[in-house]
Write a protein that holds these residues in place. Structure first.
Motif, PDB file in Angstrom:
ATOM      1  N   SER A  45       5.881  41.160  12.618  1.00  0.00           N
ATOM      2  CA  SER A  45       5.505  41.919  13.822  1.00  0.00           C
ATOM      3  C   SER A  45       4.593  41.065  14.686  1.00  0.00           C
ATOM      4  CB  SER A  45       4.770  43.199  13.422  1.00  0.00           C
ATOM      5  OG  SER A  45       3.493  42.864  12.874  1.00  0.00           O
ATOM      6  N   GLU A  46       4.345  41.518  15.898  1.00  0.00           N
ATOM      7  CA  GLU A  46       3.448  40.804  16.814  1.00  0.00           C
ATOM      8  C   GLU A  46       2.071  40.597  16.185  1.00  0.00           C
ATOM      9  OE1 GLU A  46       2.073  38.736  20.017  1.00  0.00           O
ATOM     10  OE2 GLU A  46       4.134  39.326  19.652  1.00  0.00           O
ATOM     11  N   GLY A  47       1.543  41.649  15.583  1.00  0.00           N
ATOM     12  CA  GLY A  47       0.231  41.546  14.936  1.00  0.00           C
ATOM     13  C   GLY A  47       0.235  40.573  13.773  1.00  0.00           C
ATOM     14  N   ASP A  48       1.303  40.606  12.983  1.00  0.00           N
ATOM     15  CA  ASP A  48       1.409  39.678  11.857  1.00  0.00           C
ATOM     16  C   ASP A  48       1.566  38.237  12.330  1.00  0.00           C
ATOM     17  OD1 ASP A  48       1.061  41.687  10.000  1.00  0.00           O
ATOM     18  OD2 ASP A  48       3.206  41.933   9.618  1.00  0.00           O
ATOM     19  N   LEU A  49       2.278  38.031  13.453  1.00  0.00           N
ATOM     20  CA  LEU A  49       2.395  36.682  14.013  1.00  0.00           C
ATOM     21  C   LEU A  49       1.034  36.151  14.440  1.00  0.00           C
ATOM     22  CD1 LEU A  49       5.682  36.980  16.120  1.00  0.00           C
ATOM     23  CD2 LEU A  49       5.321  35.571  14.064  1.00  0.00           C
ATOM     24  N   GLU A  50       0.211  37.019  15.018  1.00  0.00           N
ATOM     25  CA  GLU A  50      -1.137  36.604  15.403  1.00  0.00           C
ATOM     26  C   GLU A  50      -1.952  36.225  14.177  1.00  0.00           C
ATOM     27  OE1 GLU A  50      -3.204  39.227  18.102  1.00  0.00           O
ATOM     28  OE2 GLU A  50      -1.357  39.571  19.231  1.00  0.00           O
ATOM     29  N   LEU A  51      -1.846  37.029  13.122  1.00  0.00           N
ATOM     30  CA  LEU A  51      -2.558  36.712  11.883  1.00  0.00           C
ATOM     31  C   LEU A  51      -2.065  35.404  11.279  1.00  0.00           C
ATOM     32  CD1 LEU A  51      -2.716  40.234  10.210  1.00  0.00           C
ATOM     33  CD2 LEU A  51      -4.637  38.925  11.158  1.00  0.00           C
ATOM     34  N   TYR A  52      -0.759  35.203  11.277  1.00  0.00           N
ATOM     35  CA  TYR A  52      -0.191  33.978  10.717  1.00  0.00           C
ATOM     36  C   TYR A  52      -0.623  32.759  11.540  1.00  0.00           C
ATOM     37  CZ  TYR A  52       3.145  30.789   8.578  1.00  0.00           C
ATOM     38  OH  TYR A  52       3.716  29.737   7.905  1.00  0.00           O
ATOM     39  N   ASP A  53      -0.648  32.918  12.855  1.00  0.00           N
ATOM     40  CA  ASP A  53      -1.116  31.834  13.726  1.00  0.00           C
ATOM     41  C   ASP A  53      -2.556  31.459  13.365  1.00  0.00           C
ATOM     42  OD1 ASP A  53      -1.106  29.968  15.762  1.00  0.00           O
ATOM     43  OD2 ASP A  53      -0.824  31.409  17.373  1.00  0.00           O
ATOM     44  N   GLY A  54      -3.393  32.460  13.139  1.00  0.00           N
ATOM     45  CA  GLY A  54      -4.767  32.192  12.725  1.00  0.00           C
ATOM     46  C   GLY A  54      -4.836  31.538  11.358  1.00  0.00           C
ATOM     47  N   LEU A  55      -3.993  31.985  10.449  1.00  0.00           N
ATOM     48  CA  LEU A  55      -3.949  31.402   9.113  1.00  0.00           C
ATOM     49  C   LEU A  55      -3.616  29.919   9.180  1.00  0.00           C
ATOM     50  CD1 LEU A  55      -3.828  32.163   5.945  1.00  0.00           C
ATOM     51  CD2 LEU A  55      -1.374  31.922   6.309  1.00  0.00           C
ATOM     52  N   LEU A  56      -2.708  29.554  10.083  1.00  0.00           N
ATOM     53  CA  LEU A  56      -2.319  28.153  10.222  1.00  0.00           C
ATOM     54  C   LEU A  56      -3.443  27.277  10.754  1.00  0.00           C
ATOM     55  CD1 LEU A  56       1.326  28.544  11.576  1.00  0.00           C
ATOM     56  CD2 LEU A  56       0.616  27.919   9.253  1.00  0.00           C
ATOM     57  N   SER A  57      -4.485  27.885  11.266  1.00  0.00           N
ATOM     58  CA  SER A  57      -5.642  27.130  11.739  1.00  0.00           C
ATOM     59  C   SER A  57      -6.630  26.825  10.613  1.00  0.00           C
ATOM     60  CB  SER A  57      -6.357  27.893  12.855  1.00  0.00           C
ATOM     61  OG  SER A  57      -5.502  28.042  13.956  1.00  0.00           O
ATOM     62  N   GLU A  58      -6.405  27.412   9.473  1.00  0.00           N
ATOM     63  CA  GLU A  58      -7.303  27.193   8.337  1.00  0.00           C
ATOM     64  C   GLU A  58      -7.062  25.823   7.706  1.00  0.00           C
ATOM     65  OE1 GLU A  58      -9.788  29.065   7.331  1.00  0.00           O
ATOM     66  OE2 GLU A  58      -9.377  30.692   8.734  1.00  0.00           O
ATOM     67  N   ASN A  59      -8.068  25.346   7.026  1.00  0.00           N
ATOM     68  CA  ASN A  59      -8.011  24.072   6.320  1.00  0.00           C
ATOM     69  C   ASN A  59      -6.993  24.147   5.188  1.00  0.00           C
ATOM     70  OD1 ASN A  59      -8.976  22.494   3.836  1.00  0.00           O
ATOM     71  ND2 ASN A  59     -10.069  21.504   5.521  1.00  0.00           N
ATOM     72  N   ASP A  60      -6.169  23.109   5.058  1.00  0.00           N
ATOM     73  CA  ASP A  60      -5.130  23.098   4.018  1.00  0.00           C
ATOM     74  C   ASP A  60      -5.687  23.194   2.606  1.00  0.00           C
ATOM     75  OD1 ASP A  60      -2.896  23.116   5.562  1.00  0.00           O
ATOM     76  OD2 ASP A  60      -2.529  20.975   5.462  1.00  0.00           O
ATOM     77  N   GLN A  61      -6.800  22.560   2.347  1.00  0.00           N
ATOM     78  CA  GLN A  61      -7.385  22.636   1.010  1.00  0.00           C
ATOM     79  C   GLN A  61      -7.783  24.071   0.677  1.00  0.00           C
ATOM     80  OE1 GLN A  61      -7.371  20.255  -1.236  1.00  0.00           O
ATOM     81  NE2 GLN A  61      -6.502  18.770   0.169  1.00  0.00           N
TER      82      GLN A  61
END
Length: 85
Positions: free
Chosen positions: A56-72
């Motif tokens: 969903s749109e909201g989940d895409l926003e959350l996933y986009d934010g998650l992708l900004s997190e450090n890989d470790q």
């Protein structure tokens, strides 16, 4: 004095607000594939292959934010080695 970093962030957010849905999905898919560590490339690419188009749109926003997190940090979270806060 102008804080150039804040200006860049504001400009990026403005572009993302007006991003075409298909461009957003492509951008998120590419960010899923091209991570800092191979393990996260594999995990996030697999997730994107299976789930990205159905979010969903909201989940895409959350996933986009998650992708900004450090890989470790992400690797620790998805393997259960660390608690998610």
């Amino acid at each position: 004095a102008i804080d150039f970093r804040m200006w860049q962030l504001d400009a990026k957010l403005d572009v993302m607000k007006h991003e075409e849905p298909e461009h957003r999905l492509k951008r998120l898919y590419m960010r899923s594939m091209r991570r800092g560590i191979k393990e996260m490339d594999i995990i996030l690419t697999r997730f994107a292959d299976v789930r990205l188009n159905g979010l969903s749109e909201g989940d895409l926003e959350l996933y986009d934010g998650l992708l900004s997190e450090n890989d470790q940090d992400l690797l620790q979270w998805v393997t259960g080695a660390a608690d998610v806060h």
